[in-house]
Scaffold this active site. Structure first.
Site, PDB file in Angstrom:
ATOM      1  N   CYS A  10     -21.645-129.890   4.710  1.00  0.00           N
ATOM      2  CA  CYS A  10     -21.082-128.662   5.370  1.00  0.00           C
ATOM      3  C   CYS A  10     -22.090-127.511   5.140  1.00  0.00           C
ATOM      4  CB  CYS A  10     -19.640-128.196   4.813  1.00  0.00           C
ATOM      5  SG  CYS A  10     -19.903-127.530   3.118  1.00  0.00           S
ATOM      6  N   CYS A  13     -22.618-126.384   1.617  1.00  0.00           N
ATOM      7  CA  CYS A  13     -23.156-127.246   0.866  1.00  0.00           C
ATOM      8  C   CYS A  13     -24.595-127.397   1.057  1.00  0.00           C
ATOM      9  CB  CYS A  13     -22.675-128.684   1.110  1.00  0.00           C
ATOM     10  SG  CYS A  13     -20.771-129.187   0.982  1.00  0.00           S
TER      11      CYS A  13
END
Length: 79
Positions: A10, A13
């Site tokens: 994501c 991340c």
């Protein structure tokens, strides 16, 4: 030292991964950076919220994006 970024890919991340790379550049530590996207491996660390940061198999953060300065602090403290 092995630093692992736990996350599924994501935006947060990926940002944590970028910040880890910046932090590593700012230190003289011998560091290997790995990205872990496998959910089984992530939950094996007991992490329920990503992104998470693992340093030498110790979860030091989960559910937030640390700034490079904060990550440098962990590297110096645990290195």
């Amino acid at each position: 030292m092995i630093i692992k970024i736990l996350g599924t890919g994501c935006k947060k991340c990926n940002l944590l991964e970028e910040n880890v790379k910046k932090a590593v550049t700012g230190t003289n530590a011998d560091v290997q950076v790995e990205k872990v996207t496998d959910l089984g491996e992530i939950t094996g660390y007991g992490v329920m919220s990503t992104p998470a940061l693992v340093i030498d198999d110790r979860v030091v953060s989960q559910g937030k994006v640390l700034k490079p300065k904060d990550i440098e602090g962990f590297i110096q403290k645990l290195g």
